[in-house]
Design an enzyme around this catalytic site. Structure first.
Site, short mmCIF file in Angstrom:
data_model
loop_
_atom_site.label_atom_id
_atom_site.label_comp_id
_atom_site.label_asym_id
_atom_site.label_seq_id
_atom_site.Cartn_x
_atom_site.Cartn_y
_atom_site.Cartn_z
CE LYS A 1 -0.81 4.36 11.14
NZ LYS A 1 -0.25 2.97 10.87
CD GLU B 1 1.86 1.90 7.52
OE1 GLU B 1 2.07 2.06 8.88
OE2 GLU B 1 1.08 0.75 6.76
CB CYS C 1 -1.79 1.49 7.70
SG CYS C 1 -2.20 -0.05 6.94
#
Length: 264
Positions: free
Chosen positions: A106, A40, A142
């Site tokens: 995300k 990321e 993440c």
């Protein structure tokens, strides 16, 4: 299927980061990998004004990433920032290369451990999978790793592999949580999990400052029964793993959690 895990440290300079990607993509392609996964925030590291660098997936930085994928004949997954709403950005995982050009925004934002990602980031709302070399691959970033439902959704859409691109926040117990969660998501879904984090900055003498999540290292590949088949340490490292996708069907015969699940 060979996949490369590029545990690196991105910087505040997008051009320098492209050079890091180029060098690792070349090594991975020479090793026979068809996909290389970067962390990321690969376009620009957290702790920098990411909104200054955000650009659409059809703009210059992404275009240069596509060129590198063409040059080395390898698919590249790397984190970047794209324009969001109200002056915010989106935290995006871009995947480009032979036969693939897609991106995932995300969904679960890191509003935890004293950090408020939602102050600067607009969340996504759509799970994404793509096809490569006969495999279906799901995407995550993440903090998504803490939410099994996204990984299950990818698996129900056909994913045999889930990849997680991360810049995992450090702190007491955080490396242990990273490892445990990657194994848990493999077991939840009977998929391979490819979890790629930024290296730990302290491993190369780079001092930590502020609350920005900068990585703990320990990138890993986990098989569909939760066994770690490759793992990096804290320092920058390139791992190459060769995945036998037949193990997914075998695991699902032994452990049919997707078929046995009951909606409560």
């Amino acid at each position: 299927m060979k996949i490369a895990l590029a545990q690196v440290l991105s910087t505040g300079d997008p051009q320098r980061n492209l050079a890091i990607i180029r060098d690792h993509a070349k090594q991975a392609a020479e090793a026979g990998a068809s996909l290389i996964v970067f962390p990321e925030a690969m376009q620009v590291a957290f702790g920098n004004p990411v909104e200054k660098f955000a650009e659409p997936v059809n703009a210059r930085w992404a275009g240069l990433l596509r060129q590198q994928a063409r040059d080395h004949n390898i698919a590249i997954a790397a984190g970047m920032f794209t324009p969001g709403e109200g002056g915010r950005v989106r935290n995006t995982l871009l995947v480009v290369g032979p036969g693939v050009d897609t991106h995932y925004d995300k969904i679960h934002l890191y509003d935890a451990f004293g950090y408020l990602e939602s102050d600067a980031v607009t969340p996504g709302d759509t799970p994404v999978q793509f096809e490569l070399d006969g495999a279906t691959i799901g995407l995550a970033i993440c903090y998504d790793l803490r939410f099994p439902q996204l990984f299950v959704r990818n698996a129900r859409a056909g994913a045999q592999i889930n990849i997680i691109s991360a810049s995992w926040g450090g702190g007491e117990g955080k490396a242990e949580q990273w490892k445990a969660l990657a194994q848990a998501r493999a077991l939840d879904t009977t998929t391979f999990v490819i979890a790629v984090d930024q290296a730990d900055p302290e491993s190369v003498g780079r001092p930590l400052k502020g609350a920005a999540p900068l990585g703990v290292g320990y990138s890993m590949a986990v098989d569909p029964l939760g066994r770690v088949i490759a793992q990096a340490g804290r320092e920058p490292e390139l791992l190459i793993v060769d995945l036998d996708l037949n193990l997914v069907d075998e695991a699902r015969r032994k452990l049919p959690v997707l078929a046995n699940a009951v909606d409560l």
